[in-house]
Every structure is written in C-alpha cells, then in structure tokens.
Design an enzyme around this catalytic site. Structure first.
Site, short mmCIF file in Angstrom:
data_model
loop_
_atom_site.label_atom_id
_atom_site.label_comp_id
_atom_site.label_asym_id
_atom_site.label_seq_id
_atom_site.Cartn_x
_atom_site.Cartn_y
_atom_site.Cartn_z
N SER A 242 0.79 -1.32 -0.03
CA SER A 242 -0.08 0.02 -0.01
C SER A 242 0.86 1.21 -0.07
O SER A 242 1.76 1.58 -0.70
CB SER A 242 -0.91 -0.05 1.30
N ASP A 468 -8.67 -4.37 -6.08
CA ASP A 468 -8.29 -3.89 -4.97
C ASP A 468 -8.87 -2.60 -4.76
O ASP A 468 -8.92 -1.55 -5.40
CB ASP A 468 -6.78 -3.41 -5.08
N HIS A 496 -6.98 -6.20 -0.86
CA HIS A 496 -6.04 -5.09 -0.96
C HIS A 496 -4.58 -5.85 -0.59
O HIS A 496 -4.32 -6.52 0.37
CB HIS A 496 -6.34 -4.15 0.48
#
Length: 527
Positions: A242, A468, A496
């Site tokens: 991320s 995602d 994710h």
C-alpha cells in the site's frame, strides 16, 4: 498519500486477509480488471513532467556519523525478536545540528537452512501503520523459504508507532472526530465538519509541532537508507504494501544504485494529486462493494436482498437511516452515517472480512449498530478503553506534508462532488467531503505529484490486484510503467495487496525474485 479519513492498509487487515489459492498464467489481460489501465496509459502520468531526482551517490560528510553509528541489539518482549534504536537528523537540510529523531528498529534473524541473503525490510503502509508490528506478523507468515534466507527487519517511520509518534487528540476528542458527518446536508453540518478538521489540525500542532514539518516520505526513505547501511547491506531488499509502495518507490528514486530486490504490492501512483487519489480510490471501493454484493446476494442469508442492484439500494437506505437516526451500538455509543460508512468500507480490504460485514449488516437491520461500529473501531485503531493508537495522527501528518491539499475549503468540495459521484455513485460524496483533511493543516506541504523513474535501478516488482479497493489496479500499471526497471505482476482477484495472502502463483513469482533475482519480461498474471 492523501486518502480521505485516509484509507490505508493496516497490519491487522493484512494479517486477516486470506485469498483462495488460484492458478497462474502469464501475459494476458485479467478478467474484471480496469480496462482503462490496459487500453491507454494513465492520463495523470502523462501530465506530470517533474521527476524525483536521485541524491548524490556518495554519503555527504555531515551525514556520515549517522551512517557509522552502531546498532545495539537487545531482546524485545519476545526472545526471538531483537530491538535497537537509531538516530536520524530531524531535518536533512541541517544534519548534525543536535536535533535528531530516535527511530525504533527490530528484526528476526534468518532461520535457515541456506545461505543468509541479508535483511528484508518490510512496511505495511498507512502511512501510520507500525512497520515493527507488521514485521512480527511477516516473520511468522511470509513464505518459509524467504524467512529461512532473510532476516525480517523493520523500522517504524518517524512519527509512527515507537518512533517518536505524532499525537493529536484525546480519546474522547477522537470519538467526536470520527463521528463527524462527512456527507453534510446543510450549512450547519458543513460548519461542524470544517470545525472538526480544524480542531484535529490544531491538536496535532499543539502536541507534535516539532515533528510535523519533518515526517514526509522523502525523510523516511532517507532514514531507511541509513538503516540499510547499519544492517551491513550494500543494497536494499524490501517488501512494501500500500503506502509502503510509495515509500519504496521513493527510496528507489533517491537511491537507484542501492536498489536490490524491491517488491511494491498494492501500488500507489506518485503522479496523482491528492484530489485524484481521493476520487479514484472512491471508485476502487465502489468496485469492491459490487464484488461483495455479488457474493452476498448469492447466499441465502444475505441481509441485502438477492440482487446487486437491490443490495446497493438497501445499503443506501441503511446509511440514510443512520444519518437521520443513529443506532444504539452498546456502551453508550451510537452508530451514525460516518461510522457506519467507515465500517462498510473497512471490510472491503479483505474478502475474509465479508462474513463479518454480512453479520454486522444483519445486526444493523435489527436496530443494533455494534457490528458496524466494531469494524469502524478496528479501522481507526480504537481500543476497547476508548483510547486510540497513533495510526490516524501519523497518517494525516505524512499525507498533508507529501501533497498539497485535495481542497482548500467547502466551496471547492461542493464543485468536486459531481465528478466524485460519477466515479463512485455510492461513496463519492463521502470521499469528496473527507478530502478536506489537509485543508487546515498547520504545516505547508513539501511534496508534489511527480514521476518516479529510478533510472539505473535493478528490476523492481510491482504487484497490482484487479479489484483492490484501496489502491486501484491502474495505479500499479502506472507505477510499473514509470519505473525504468519496473516489472508488473497482476493478480486477478479481490482484496488489498496479494503477496503472502495465500495465492500460490503470486507467492511463487515473488519468492523466485526475492531468493534468486529471477524476473519476467513484460507482464506476469496470476488468476
């Protein structure tokens, strides 16, 4: 990156994610992917000409004491982990001025068998999630061949976790902030929302003014290079998830000659403005909710009906009802629209959370908001005693320094609501108003959108998941295209991030890269 209230990957979310094992293929467009990402280059990338320039390859004399300090390792609270502290300059423009930050470092040594390959640094994202907490998860759940050959290591970035954490509000004040209505219907509600953001910013300034100008991603990337040297590695090996992909890509842009093997999973696109991030992320959550609704309505016990269209309508009705009349949620607390929306969106991070969301929605339909509130509390890092971790404070501090604000005030948001709702009919208004987070920040931003090319770096693996919610797939396509040595690994699935989440194809490809340096030409797809 500047997400609204900002959405990020937490170590907990990653730990709970459990995707089904799937087959592997290569060089083919994934089903269900964002077709725009395949049909044309990302528009924002083409529009950004400024490039992150590398730093000089030689360590400046004033920084040498930091690169030459010694890490003094000691046992942590669990014997298999070692802890240490390191110093970094508070301001890299004035090193050696006596103003330093103390950063917490931790590692778990390689377990063997096989030749040790050095340290593998990890970061779960956020910004604001503790890299050390995630390291402890990774050190027991990353694929065994990787743990056998690498020390798994981490440093909590400046302002995060154990590294001089940013502080802003009391628990009671944070409760009020998280409950503020982020879809205001009238002037009074807009005024209340603006006041909430101003009070948040003021609290951060009062409690953390020393740190706020110096917690940007560039500073944290430079800290990571000091740690690389202190660990004895000539080049950095790293897995970032991320926001951790932006941190890793920034490192590559600053130190391309020191790039070893970098995995950037759930990628950010550094060419995007804060407003573009907020808007396109809203679209990611819209797509993720559709996937959830398809799964839910195929089950007999789905609380949202028996079609995707009906599921959307029932969720809309629920959130409107929470706006008009919050539900009791236990402990004297109530669930309003803002907390209810956060609860729903938080469950989009991992398919394994969908069952908990179905149960929470069923409770809410019966007049009990406790299930959705529990999901929201987990997202905001709220403990049962009403105290909050530092995650959200650090999140805002880093985001508001890295990019100019998405909006300067309510009038700009009002003009942006239409485009936001076009991208995300269900959540667009929420994301548009939540993008006020940095409008009243007490420190001017030091970053801006720019390309990261890292020319001359060794191959860098960029992993993107087609559905995602938090980091839309097109961002991974864009980052892999920007990086001079980028290699795109596409996972056709939900949730994710993808590495070490249970997909054998993804893990096999990344493991071969980390252990042998093997990479593919073009694109590699797992489905």
């Amino acid at each position: 990156m500047q997400f609204p209230r900002p959405f990020r990957a937490t170590g907990t979310a990653l730990a709970l994610a459990g995707l089904l094992l799937a087959g592997c293929s290569s060089s083919q467009g994934p089903s269900g992917a964002d077709t725009e990402a395949f049909d044309a280059p990302h528009r924002a990338t083409a529009a950004v000409n400024r490039v992150l320039e590398p730093l000089p390859s030689a360590v400046p004399g004033k920084l040498r004491p930091y690169y030459e300090q010694k890490l003094v390792w000691k046992s942590c609270d669990t014997p298999e982990f070692q802890c240490a502290t390191m110093k970094a300059p508070l301001d890299y423009d004035a090193p050696g001025s006596g103003k330093d930050v103390t950063l917490e470092v931790s590692r778990k040594r390689a377990t063997g068998p096989g030749k040790r390959l050095g340290a593998l640094l990890v970061n779960p994202g956020g910004p604001g999630s503790s890299a050390i907490e995630y390291m402890r998860y990774a050190a027991v759940t990353f694929p065994a061949p990787v743990r056998a050959r690498y020390d798994i290591a981490a440093v909590d970035p400046r302002g995060v976790g154990r590294s001089e954490p940013v502080r802003c509000l009391t628990g009671r004040e944070m409760d009020a902030f998280t409950a503020a209505d982020t879809t205001p219907d009238d002037r009074g509600e807009k005024t209340a929302l603006v006041r909430a953001y101003k009070e948040f910013a003021q609290g951060c300034e009062e409690k953390s003014s020393r740190l706020l100008p110096h917690v940007g991603t560039v500073e944290s990337a430079r800290d990571m290079d000091i740690l690389r040297a202190l660990l004895g590695d000539g080049k950095l090996t790293y897995v970032g998830k991320s926001y951790g992909t932006f941190l890793g890509a920034t490192y590559a842009g600053l130190f391309p000659g020191r790039v070893g093997r970098l995995v950037l999973d759930g990628a950010m696109d550094p060419t995007l403005s804060a407003r573009e991030i907020s808007r396109t992320q809203g679209g990611g959550f819209e797509k993720a909710f559709t996937a959830f609704a398809e799964d839910c309505t195929a089950r007999e016990d789905c609380p949202l009906g028996d079609s995707v269209e009906e599921a959307g309508k029932q969720l809309d009705d629920l959130l409107r009802g929470l706006d008009a009349e919050p539900l009791p949620a236990g402990g004297g607390r109530r669930l309003g629209e803002a907390l209810g929306t956060t609860g729903v969106l938080s469950a989009m991070y991992a398919e394994s959370w969908w069952g908990q969301l179905r149960a929470a929605l069923k409770q809410a339909d019966a007049g009990n908001g406790s299930g959705l509130l529990a999901l929201s509390d987990a997202y905001y890092d709220r403990a049962p005693d009403g105290e909050y971790g530092n995650l959200m404070y650090a999140n805002a501090a880093v985001n508001c320094l890295d990019l100019p604000p998405a909006a300067q005030g309510p009038k700009e948001v009002e003009t942006a609501v239409g485009p936001f709702e076009k991208t995300s009919p269900r959540f667009g208004r929420y994301f548009a108003w939540a993008s006020l987070m940095c409008a009243y920040w007490p420190v001017e931003p030091t970053g801006e959108p720019r390309r990261i090319e890292a020319k001359g770096a060794a191959p860098i693996v960029v992993v993107g998941t087609t559905r995602d919610p938090a980091t839309p797939y097109r961002w991974a396509v864009s980052l892999a295209d920007q990086l001079d040595s980028g290699r795109l690994l596409t996972y056709d699935g939900d949730g994710h991030t993808a590495y070490a989440q249970g997909d054998d194809c993804v893990d096999t490809a990344v493991n071969r890269y980390l252990l042998e340096g093997d990479v593919w030409d073009g694109e590699h797809t797992c489905d």
